[in-house]
Motif scaffolding. Structure first.
Motif, short mmCIF file in Angstrom:
data_model
loop_
_atom_site.label_atom_id
_atom_site.label_comp_id
_atom_site.label_asym_id
_atom_site.label_seq_id
_atom_site.Cartn_x
_atom_site.Cartn_y
_atom_site.Cartn_z
N GLY A 107 0.83 -1.18 0.00
CA GLY A 107 0.00 0.00 0.00
C GLY A 107 0.88 1.24 0.00
N PRO A 108 0.26 2.42 -0.11
CA PRO A 108 1.03 3.67 -0.20
C PRO A 108 1.62 4.10 1.14
CG PRO A 108 -1.30 4.13 -0.23
CD PRO A 108 -1.18 2.64 -0.28
N GLY A 109 1.16 3.47 2.22
CA GLY A 109 1.70 3.83 3.54
C GLY A 109 0.86 4.87 4.26
N THR A 110 1.00 4.87 5.58
CA THR A 110 0.38 5.86 6.46
C THR A 110 1.50 6.54 7.22
OG1 THR A 110 -1.69 4.62 6.73
CG2 THR A 110 -1.11 6.21 8.46
N ARG A 111 1.62 7.84 7.02
CA ARG A 111 2.68 8.60 7.69
C ARG A 111 2.15 9.10 9.02
NH1 ARG A 111 7.46 11.07 6.17
NH2 ARG A 111 7.11 10.45 4.01
N LEU A 112 2.71 8.61 10.10
CA LEU A 112 2.26 8.95 11.45
C LEU A 112 3.29 9.81 12.15
CD1 LEU A 112 0.48 8.61 14.00
CD2 LEU A 112 1.67 6.45 14.43
N THR A 113 2.84 10.93 12.68
CA THR A 113 3.69 11.79 13.50
C THR A 113 3.07 11.89 14.88
OG1 THR A 113 4.35 13.08 11.58
CG2 THR A 113 4.73 14.07 13.74
N VAL A 114 3.86 11.59 15.91
CA VAL A 114 3.37 11.65 17.29
C VAL A 114 4.06 12.81 18.00
CG1 VAL A 114 3.06 10.40 19.45
CG2 VAL A 114 3.07 9.16 17.27
N THR A 115 3.25 13.69 18.54
CA THR A 115 3.81 14.88 19.22
C THR A 115 3.63 14.79 20.73
OG1 THR A 115 1.74 16.08 18.98
CG2 THR A 115 3.33 16.30 17.19
N GLN B 34 14.85 -10.48 -3.32
CA GLN B 34 14.07 -9.65 -4.23
C GLN B 34 14.62 -8.23 -4.23
OE1 GLN B 34 10.15 -10.16 -2.41
NE2 GLN B 34 9.57 -11.64 -3.98
N TRP B 35 14.34 -7.54 -5.31
CA TRP B 35 14.66 -6.12 -5.42
C TRP B 35 13.37 -5.35 -5.67
CZ3 TRP B 35 19.26 -3.54 -4.67
CH2 TRP B 35 20.40 -4.33 -4.52
N TYR B 36 13.25 -4.22 -4.94
CA TYR B 36 12.09 -3.35 -5.05
C TYR B 36 12.55 -1.93 -5.36
CZ TYR B 36 9.09 -6.93 -2.92
OH TYR B 36 8.39 -8.08 -2.67
N ARG B 37 11.63 -1.19 -5.97
CA ARG B 37 11.85 0.23 -6.20
C ARG B 37 10.86 1.00 -5.35
NH1 ARG B 37 12.11 3.83 -11.68
NH2 ARG B 37 11.27 5.74 -10.77
N GLN B 38 11.34 2.07 -4.70
CA GLN B 38 10.44 2.91 -3.90
C GLN B 38 10.61 4.37 -4.29
OE1 GLN B 38 10.84 2.78 0.42
NE2 GLN B 38 8.68 3.27 0.67
N ASP B 39 9.53 4.99 -4.69
CA ASP B 39 9.52 6.42 -4.99
C ASP B 39 8.98 7.17 -3.77
OD1 ASP B 39 8.88 5.07 -7.96
OD2 ASP B 39 10.25 6.77 -7.96
N PRO B 40 9.34 8.46 -3.64
CA PRO B 40 8.92 9.23 -2.45
C PRO B 40 7.40 9.19 -2.27
CG PRO B 40 10.57 10.44 -3.68
CD PRO B 40 10.22 9.25 -4.52
N GLY B 41 6.97 8.91 -1.03
CA GLY B 41 5.55 8.94 -0.73
C GLY B 41 4.78 7.72 -1.20
N ARG B 42 5.50 6.71 -1.65
CA ARG B 42 4.83 5.50 -2.17
C ARG B 42 5.40 4.25 -1.53
NH1 ARG B 42 1.98 6.27 -6.99
NH2 ARG B 42 2.12 8.38 -7.82
N ALA B 86 15.34 6.74 -8.08
CA ALA B 86 14.45 6.24 -7.03
C ALA B 86 15.33 5.60 -5.95
CB ALA B 86 13.46 5.21 -7.58
N THR B 87 14.68 5.10 -4.91
CA THR B 87 15.39 4.30 -3.92
C THR B 87 15.15 2.83 -4.24
OG1 THR B 87 15.22 5.97 -2.19
CG2 THR B 87 15.58 3.71 -1.48
N TYR B 88 16.21 2.05 -4.24
CA TYR B 88 16.12 0.62 -4.56
C TYR B 88 16.44 -0.19 -3.31
CZ TYR B 88 15.68 2.05 -9.37
OH TYR B 88 15.21 2.63 -10.53
N LEU B 89 15.55 -1.11 -3.01
CA LEU B 89 15.65 -1.91 -1.78
C LEU B 89 15.89 -3.36 -2.13
CD1 LEU B 89 12.36 -0.54 -0.17
CD2 LEU B 89 14.64 0.25 0.35
#
Lengths: 115, 116
Positions: A107-115, B34-42, B86-89
């Motif tokens: 999934g695209p992820g959930t960015r969590l910030t705890v203050t 395995q190798w993965y590609r990760q783009d910012p925010g994804r 990108a970032t490669y993992l």
């Protein structure tokens, strides 16, 4: 391939509160995984969630802190309980594919910030 | 304890050249890598899998090698393009349960920048 959505996409929470993250898949899957990606760090597996059974947690992660539900084959939730600033992270869910390449879809992820 | 290291946090490559990324592991006997590609925010996106009994895998401009004696995998992008930035993992599976049923252990990733 599988399409995965997560809610919320991001949140800012107060210390001591809890947040539940939802993960929805567009097809039925047996295995779902929850990962954490702390700033500048690698993805770390939190737990594996099978539908109809208790989640299996990795070393360093406990059910009281990260309870997981898996009510059906397309949905799972991860709760981050009693949060502290150290829980600030990106939380991602993934599913495994029954193909020869064993790829996982994230999934695209959930960015969590705890203050 | 198990450890996965990727050669550098950032790698700058001129467009058209071959980018080579390294993944080393210790205290580990992975069933596959395995190798993965990760783009910012994804989230990460799967690229390639290579099993412990395979030496090399190719997919279009991508090539992966796996040396279980050296405990190392190399990931190559030939004729690199700015869109490859990108970032490669790299990720290792502890077991081979089949069908993507294994939780993965990831390296920190290498941030690849392809300069025009």
């Amino acid at each position: 391939s599988a399409v995965i959505s997560q809610k919320p996409s991001r949140d800012i929470c107060q210390r001591g509160t809890s947040l539940t993250i939802q993960c929805q898949v567009d097809s039925q899957v047996t295995m779902m995984f929850w990962y954490r990606q702390q700033p500048g760090q690698s993805l770390t597996l939190i737990a594996t969630a099978n539908q109809g059974s208790e989640a299996t947690y990795e070393s360093g992660f406990v059910i009281d802190k990260f309870p997981i539900s898996r009510p059906n084959l397309t949905f799972s939730t991860l709760t981050v309980s009693n949060m502290s600033p150290e829980d600030s992270s990106i939380y991602l869910c993934s599913v495994g594919a029954w193909t020869a390449a064993y790829e996982q879809y994230f999934g695209p992820g959930t960015r969590l910030t705890v203050t | 304890s198990q450890k996965i290291e990727q050669n550098s946090e950032a790698l700058n490559i001129q467009e058209g050249k071959t980018a080579t990324l390294t993944c080393n592991y210790t205290n580990y006997s992975p069933a596959y890598l395995q190798w993965y590609r990760q783009d910012p925010g994804r989230g990460p996106v799967f690229l390639l899998l290579i099993r412990e009994n395979e030496k090399e895998k190719r997919k279009e401009r991508l090539k992966v090698t796996f040396d279980t004696t050296l405990k190392q995998s190399l990931f190559h992008i030939t004729a690199s393009q700015p869109a490859d930035s990108a970032t490669y993992l790299c990720a290792l599976a502890r077991t081979d349960s089949g069908g993507g049923a294994d939780g993965l252990t990831f390296g920190k990733g290498t941030h690849l920048i392809i300069q025009p």
